[in-house]
Design an enzyme around this catalytic site. Structure first.
Site, short mmCIF file in Angstrom:
data_model
loop_
_atom_site.label_atom_id
_atom_site.label_comp_id
_atom_site.label_asym_id
_atom_site.label_seq_id
_atom_site.Cartn_x
_atom_site.Cartn_y
_atom_site.Cartn_z
N ASP A 1 0.87 -1.19 0.00
CA ASP A 1 0.00 0.00 0.00
C ASP A 1 0.90 1.23 0.00
O ASP A 1 0.77 2.13 0.83
CB ASP A 1 -0.91 -0.02 1.23
CG ASP A 1 -2.01 1.05 1.16
OD1 ASP A 1 -2.17 1.67 0.09
OD2 ASP A 1 -2.67 1.28 2.19
N LEU A 2 1.82 1.26 -0.96
CA LEU A 2 2.91 2.22 -0.92
C LEU A 2 2.55 3.54 -1.61
O LEU A 2 3.14 3.92 -2.61
CB LEU A 2 4.17 1.61 -1.55
CG LEU A 2 5.49 2.31 -1.24
CD1 LEU A 2 5.75 2.36 0.26
CD2 LEU A 2 6.64 1.63 -1.97
#
Length: 285
Positions: A195-196
């Site tokens: 979830d960068l």
């Protein structure tokens, strides 16, 4: 409603320490968050969310920390509803920190995973990305995992909610049919943050990774998310990454394919604007 007293009781129970003071923070979409000072002088961060979300994040942080590549907050403990980690004071990004992040991400990805879609050790198969459910299911190849568990579930949710039309869903389906041919080199599964986006890169002298939705996958997915939502010093991040672990030729042309996942998640959570972006990305694929 979760209060500071709830946080005080939970942190004391989990850490075994007394609590001197508690301050509520602006939490994320899926949780309430607090800065807590313990009686031994330690500053910790506490958040409460769904039980499976807490378990998944704790396992994700431990798995990322095991790689010893990019700093992540240490986990002090968790229970069914609360997670307690180090509290990292915010600072500003700098050129050297961006380059260190690029090299660290390359090392994190190289630490690997058992399979595409594998959850962190001890982490639940049914995890979360923000407020959206996310399934981690080991698969023999990346295209099959990505289409089955990272694109199609959110297309169905968005279609059922009326956020995607039948025609839009068909455009994305046609793009999925081509994912296998556009995946690039057949690489071993990477250890992904998952979830960068820029809000999960916390700058405090160096870059810290927070709020992971870690799993095994294609390393270009993490980098594509950074490109989608922006990141300070992104050009430096990518250049330093490439020095350590060059990306396969044509990686920039594949960014849109890897962005389908986060765009569809955001379409499910926040509505039609992201759905339109997902359709545009699919048309480019």
């Amino acid at each position: 409603m979760v209060s500071t007293e709830h946080a005080r009781d939970a942190v004391s129970r989990i850490t075994g320490h007394g609590v001197e003071r508690v301050r509520q923070l602006g939490g994320g979409d899926a949780s309430a968050a607090f800065a807590v000072h313990l009686d031994d002088g330690t500053a910790v961060f506490a958040k409460t969310a769904e039980e499976s979300s807490i378990a998944a994040e704790a396992a994700s942080l431990a798995w990322l920390a095991e790689a010893d590549a990019v700093p992540v907050p240490a986990v002090h403990g968790h229970d069914g509803r609360w997670l307690v980690t180090d509290h990292i004071a915010a600072d500003g990004p700098g050129p050297e920190a961006a380059e260190d992040l690029g090299r660290g991400l390359a090392a994190l990805h190289a630490a690997g995973a058992p399979a595409h879609g594998s959850p962190p050790p001890g982490g639940p198969a049914d995890a979360w990305i923000g407020l959206a459910p996310m399934r981690n299911e080991p698969c023999p190849d990346w295209p099959g995992f990505y289409v089955t568990h990272r694109v199609e579930p959110y297309v169905r949710m968005a279609r059922d909610a009326g956020t995607l039309s039948a025609r839009d869903a068909e455009v994305i389906s046609r793009a999925c049919d081509r994912i296998g041919g556009l995946a690039g080199a057949d690489e071993a599964p990477s250890r992904l943050h998952g979830d960068l986006w820029s809000g999960n890169v916390h700058w405090a002298g160096q870059a810290w990774l927070i709020d992971p939705a870690a799993h095994g996958g294609h390393r270009e997915t993490d980098l594509a998310m950074l490109h989608l939502f922006g990141c300070p010093g992104l050009d430096r991040v990518v250049a330093a990454y490439q020095e350590v672990s060059p990306l396969a030729p044509g990686w920039r042309d594949r960014i849109g394919a890897h962005q389908l996942f986060p765009l569809l998640v955001h379409a499910v959570l926040f509505g039609g604007g992201y759905a339109a972006q997902a359709v545009t990305a699919a048309q480019r694929v």
